[in-house]
Design an enzyme around this catalytic site. Structure first.
Site, PDB file in Angstrom:
ATOM      1  N   ASP A  34       0.858  -1.185   0.000  1.00  0.00           N
ATOM      2  CA  ASP A  34       0.000   0.000   0.000  1.00  0.00           C
ATOM      3  C   ASP A  34       0.898   1.240   0.000  1.00  0.00           C
ATOM      4  OD1 ASP A  34      -3.213   0.488   1.029  1.00  0.00           O
ATOM      5  OD2 ASP A  34      -1.821   2.181   1.129  1.00  0.00           O
ATOM      6  N   ASN A  88     -12.685  -3.717   2.685  1.00  0.00           N
ATOM      7  CA  ASN A  88     -13.653  -2.624   2.813  1.00  0.00           C
ATOM      8  C   ASN A  88     -14.616  -2.696   1.632  1.00  0.00           C
ATOM      9  OD1 ASN A  88     -12.484  -1.536   5.162  1.00  0.00           O
ATOM     10  ND2 ASN A  88     -10.965  -0.418   3.962  1.00  0.00           N
ATOM     11  N   GLY A  94     -15.702   2.711   3.996  1.00  0.00           N
ATOM     12  CA  GLY A  94     -14.603   3.571   3.546  1.00  0.00           C
ATOM     13  C   GLY A  94     -13.891   3.067   2.315  1.00  0.00           C
ATOM     14  N   GLN A  95     -14.563   2.256   1.485  1.00  0.00           N
ATOM     15  CA  GLN A  95     -13.912   1.799   0.247  1.00  0.00           C
ATOM     16  C   GLN A  95     -13.696   2.994  -0.678  1.00  0.00           C
ATOM     17  OE1 GLN A  95     -16.015  -1.178  -2.070  1.00  0.00           O
ATOM     18  NE2 GLN A  95     -14.279  -1.456  -3.474  1.00  0.00           N
ATOM     19  N   HIS A 101     -10.233  -5.396  -3.204  1.00  0.00           N
ATOM     20  CA  HIS A 101      -8.884  -5.594  -2.669  1.00  0.00           C
ATOM     21  C   HIS A 101      -8.962  -6.009  -1.221  1.00  0.00           C
ATOM     22  CE1 HIS A 101     -10.048  -1.356  -2.274  1.00  0.00           C
ATOM     23  NE2 HIS A 101      -9.356  -1.334  -1.143  1.00  0.00           N
ATOM     24  N   HIS A 103      -6.872  -5.926   2.235  1.00  0.00           N
ATOM     25  CA  HIS A 103      -5.729  -5.355   2.949  1.00  0.00           C
ATOM     26  C   HIS A 103      -5.148  -6.450   3.851  1.00  0.00           C
ATOM     27  CE1 HIS A 103      -6.846  -0.955   2.405  1.00  0.00           C
ATOM     28  NE2 HIS A 103      -8.018  -1.512   2.181  1.00  0.00           N
TER      29      HIS A 103
HETATM   30  P1  5GP Z   1      -9.796   1.255   0.508  1.00  0.00           P
HETATM   31  O1  5GP Z   1      -9.935   2.489   1.334  1.00  0.00           O
HETATM   32  O2  5GP Z   1     -10.484   1.380  -0.835  1.00  0.00           O
HETATM   33  O3  5GP Z   1     -10.146  -0.016   1.232  1.00  0.00           O
HETATM   34  O4  5GP Z   1      -8.244   1.125   0.245  1.00  0.00           O
HETATM   35  C1  5GP Z   1      -7.572   1.662  -0.840  1.00  0.00           C
HETATM   36  C2  5GP Z   1      -6.092   1.601  -0.509  1.00  0.00           C
HETATM   37  O5  5GP Z   1      -5.379   1.795  -1.694  1.00  0.00           O
HETATM   38  C3  5GP Z   1      -5.633   2.676   0.480  1.00  0.00           C
HETATM   39  O6  5GP Z   1      -5.052   2.054   1.613  1.00  0.00           O
HETATM   40  C4  5GP Z   1      -4.619   3.498  -0.326  1.00  0.00           C
HETATM   41  O7  5GP Z   1      -3.529   3.909   0.448  1.00  0.00           O
HETATM   42  C5  5GP Z   1      -4.205   2.530  -1.412  1.00  0.00           C
HETATM   43  N1  5GP Z   1      -3.819   3.135  -2.665  1.00  0.00           N
HETATM   44  C6  5GP Z   1      -4.504   4.105  -3.339  1.00  0.00           C
HETATM   45  N2  5GP Z   1      -3.886   4.407  -4.501  1.00  0.00           N
HETATM   46  C7  5GP Z   1      -2.789   3.582  -4.564  1.00  0.00           C
HETATM   47  C8  5GP Z   1      -1.761   3.423  -5.545  1.00  0.00           C
HETATM   48  O8  5GP Z   1      -1.720   4.067  -6.590  1.00  0.00           O
HETATM   49  N3  5GP Z   1      -0.804   2.495  -5.268  1.00  0.00           N
HETATM   50  C9  5GP Z   1      -0.815   1.750  -4.117  1.00  0.00           C
HETATM   51  N4  5GP Z   1       0.185   0.869  -3.950  1.00  0.00           N
HETATM   52  N5  5GP Z   1      -1.773   1.883  -3.183  1.00  0.00           N
HETATM   53  C10 5GP Z   1      -2.748   2.786  -3.401  1.00  0.00           C
END
Ligand code: 5GP
Ligand code: ZN
Length: 115
Positions: A34, A88, A94-95, A101, A103
Site C-alpha cells: 500500500d 472494505n 470507507g472503500q 482488494h 488489505h
Molecule cells: P480502501 O480504502 O479502498 O479499502 O483502500 C484503498 C487503498 O489503496 C488505500 O489504503 C490506499 O492507500 C491505497 N492506494 C490508493 N492508490 C494507490 C496506488 O496508486 N498504489 C498503491 N500501492 N496503493 C494505493
C-alpha cells in the site's frame, strides 16, 4: 456498460502500466505494498480481473485465490504472531478504490473492534 478497467488504478497496476512494489502473485491475483501504509506491513491483494467490490459477485475461485495469496504474503513478511485481512466494501466501510482488494495488515497489535 463502460469498461471500468480502462481507468481503474488497480487494473493499471495489474497490467504493469503504473508502478507498484509487487510482493507476490499468481495466475488470479497480485499483491503489492500500500502507498500509504497503516501498519509496519500493509499489502493489498487484488484479483487481476476487474470486479468493483465484494458486493459485485466475484468469482468464488478467484476470491479464494485472493485470500490464499493474502496468507502467503503474511508468511513471506514474517507475520508469525498474526495479522488482519480486511475487505472494505462500500461507503460505510470507507472503500475508496472500486476494484476489490484485501488489505493485509500486520507487524503491530490490531485494535478490536476496528474503527
Ligand atoms: P480502501 O480504502 O479502498 O479499502 O483502500 C484503498 C487503498 O489503496 C488505500 O489504503 C490506499 O492507500 C491505497 N492506494 C490508493 N492508490 C494507490 C496506488 O496508486 N498504489 C498503491 N500501492 N496503493 C494505493
Ligand atoms: Zn480494476
Amino acid at each position: 456498460m463502460a469498461d471500468e478497467s480502462a481507468s481503474c488504478i488497480f487494473c493499471k497496476i495489474a497490467r504493469g502500466e503504473i508502478p507498484a512494489t509487487i510482493v507476490a502473485e499468481n495466475e488470479a491475483a497480485i499483491a503489492f505494498r500500500d502507498l500509504d501504509a497503516k501498519a509496519p506491513v500493509h499489502v493489498l491483494v487484488i484479483p487481476r480481473k476487474h470486479v468493483a467490490s465484494l458486493d459485485h459477485y466475484p468469482d468464488p475461485v478467484v476470491l479464494g485465490e485472493v485470500l490464499l495469496l493474502a496468507a502467503e504474503v503474511a508468511r513471506k513478511d514474517g507475520l508469525k504472531d498474526g495479522y488482519r485481512v480486511v475487505i472494505n466494501t462500500g461507503p460505510d466501510a470507507g472503500q475508496t478504490i472500486h476494484h476489490l482488494h484485501a488489505h493485509v495488515l500486520g507487524g503491530r497489535n490490531m485494535a478490536w473492534p476496528p474503527g
